[in-house]
Design a protein around this motif. Sequence first.
Motif, short mmCIF file in Angstrom:
data_model
loop_
_atom_site.label_atom_id
_atom_site.label_comp_id
_atom_site.label_asym_id
_atom_site.label_seq_id
_atom_site.Cartn_x
_atom_site.Cartn_y
_atom_site.Cartn_z
N PRO A 68 4.13 57.31 -100.80
CA PRO A 68 5.52 57.55 -101.19
C PRO A 68 6.01 56.68 -102.33
CG PRO A 68 5.31 57.55 -98.81
CD PRO A 68 3.99 57.10 -99.34
N VAL A 69 5.64 55.40 -102.34
CA VAL A 69 6.09 54.52 -103.42
C VAL A 69 5.52 54.97 -104.75
CG1 VAL A 69 6.01 52.16 -104.31
CG2 VAL A 69 6.43 52.56 -101.87
N ASP A 70 4.24 55.32 -104.77
CA ASP A 70 3.61 55.83 -105.99
C ASP A 70 4.31 57.09 -106.47
OD1 ASP A 70 1.76 56.07 -108.07
OD2 ASP A 70 0.36 57.24 -106.83
N LEU A 71 4.68 57.96 -105.53
CA LEU A 71 5.39 59.20 -105.87
C LEU A 71 6.74 58.91 -106.51
CD1 LEU A 71 6.00 62.22 -105.79
CD2 LEU A 71 6.61 61.97 -103.38
N LEU A 72 7.52 58.02 -105.90
CA LEU A 72 8.86 57.74 -106.41
C LEU A 72 8.80 57.05 -107.77
CD1 LEU A 72 10.64 56.61 -103.13
CD2 LEU A 72 10.88 58.79 -104.33
N ARG A 73 7.84 56.20 -107.96
CA ARG A 73 7.71 55.54 -109.26
C ARG A 73 7.38 56.53 -110.37
NH1 ARG A 73 4.39 50.12 -107.34
NH2 ARG A 73 6.23 48.86 -106.81
N LYS A 74 6.52 57.51 -110.07
CA LYS A 74 6.11 58.47 -111.09
C LYS A 74 7.17 59.53 -111.35
CE LYS A 74 1.13 57.88 -110.54
NZ LYS A 74 -0.16 58.49 -110.13
N CYS A 75 7.90 59.89 -110.32
CA CYS A 75 8.88 60.97 -110.51
C CYS A 75 10.25 60.47 -110.91
CB CYS A 75 9.00 61.81 -109.25
SG CYS A 75 10.02 61.08 -107.95
N CYS A 76 10.59 59.25 -110.45
CA CYS A 76 11.99 58.86 -110.56
C CYS A 76 12.20 57.47 -111.15
CB CYS A 76 12.64 58.90 -109.18
SG CYS A 76 12.38 60.49 -108.35
N GLY A 77 11.16 56.78 -111.58
CA GLY A 77 11.30 55.48 -112.21
C GLY A 77 11.32 54.35 -111.21
N PRO A 78 11.11 53.12 -111.67
CA PRO A 78 11.03 51.97 -110.78
C PRO A 78 12.39 51.50 -110.26
CG PRO A 78 10.80 51.25 -113.04
CD PRO A 78 10.86 52.75 -113.08
N ASP A 79 13.47 51.92 -110.90
CA ASP A 79 14.80 51.44 -110.49
C ASP A 79 15.12 51.86 -109.06
OD1 ASP A 79 15.00 50.47 -113.01
OD2 ASP A 79 16.23 52.14 -113.78
N GLY A 80 15.52 50.92 -108.29
CA GLY A 80 15.97 51.23 -106.93
C GLY A 80 14.88 51.26 -105.90
N ILE A 81 13.60 51.09 -106.29
CA ILE A 81 12.52 51.13 -105.31
C ILE A 81 12.51 49.85 -104.48
CG2 ILE A 81 10.01 51.14 -105.03
CD1 ILE A 81 9.82 53.08 -107.26
N ARG A 82 12.83 48.74 -105.10
CA ARG A 82 12.90 47.51 -104.35
C ARG A 82 14.00 47.61 -103.29
NH1 ARG A 82 12.18 45.72 -109.62
NH2 ARG A 82 10.25 44.56 -109.98
N GLY A 83 13.60 47.32 -102.07
CA GLY A 83 14.56 47.38 -100.97
C GLY A 83 14.88 48.79 -100.50
N LEU A 84 14.15 49.79 -101.05
CA LEU A 84 14.41 51.17 -100.64
C LEU A 84 13.99 51.37 -99.20
CD1 LEU A 84 15.15 54.12 -101.38
CD2 LEU A 84 12.75 54.43 -102.02
#
Length: 225
Positions: free
Chosen positions: A127-143
């Motif tokens: 999931p983290v790899d997916l969100l980084r590729k589709c939606c950028g690194p912003d907001g992943i920390r603490g998601l």
Amino acid sequence: MTSPTPEQDRIAQLEAKVAELSTRDGGLSGRLTKLLKLMPWLMASHFLIGAPALLISLGVAYATFVQAEATRKMQQADAWPFLSYGTSNVNEKGERVISLVLSNNGVGPALLGPIEIRYQGKPVRNPVDLLRKCCGPDGIRGLSMSTSPSSDIVAPPRESINFMQIAETPANKALWSRFEKERWKLQVRSCYCSIFDECWVINGAQSRPQAVKQCPTDWVRFRER
């Protein structure tokens, strides 16, 4: 003139008996000739007697085969899984939650094999790899997100597995909105099998399962963590 020996006497007696048999009731050769003439009729009579029994045996064997095949198909139909992939952005409580779901709409359990997710033609591993590729690194920390196993488990009939869920919060609203749009671009395929080791592959939402001999081993597996 010498007298005949005992061996010569016995030979003479045998010759006399053969001559007597050859002249009695038409002779031995006549009997053999009659027997040879009757042989085809004897063979035909034996065939006519045995043919019905043979036909009955073949009919019983065929009926047994048909019944066994029908029983096997009924057993398979009673345990037939039917997997589908779907996605939604609202849960049953009306909350804004993006879900990636595998649903077993069949009547039998589904043994889930590998699942592969691609974004823009490239596989993602978690999931983290997916969100980084589709939606950028912003907001992943603490998601905060919830995941469930999507492979190497049993999906009971008429049940769904939400293998990835992201609830909208004030902290991740921008990321949630981007993923809400990009989730439609995901290429999701999964393999599953029945308890009779019959396997199928689905590719995308509302796709028709394609039968395969076994689940592929060359996919890039999507892991929940």
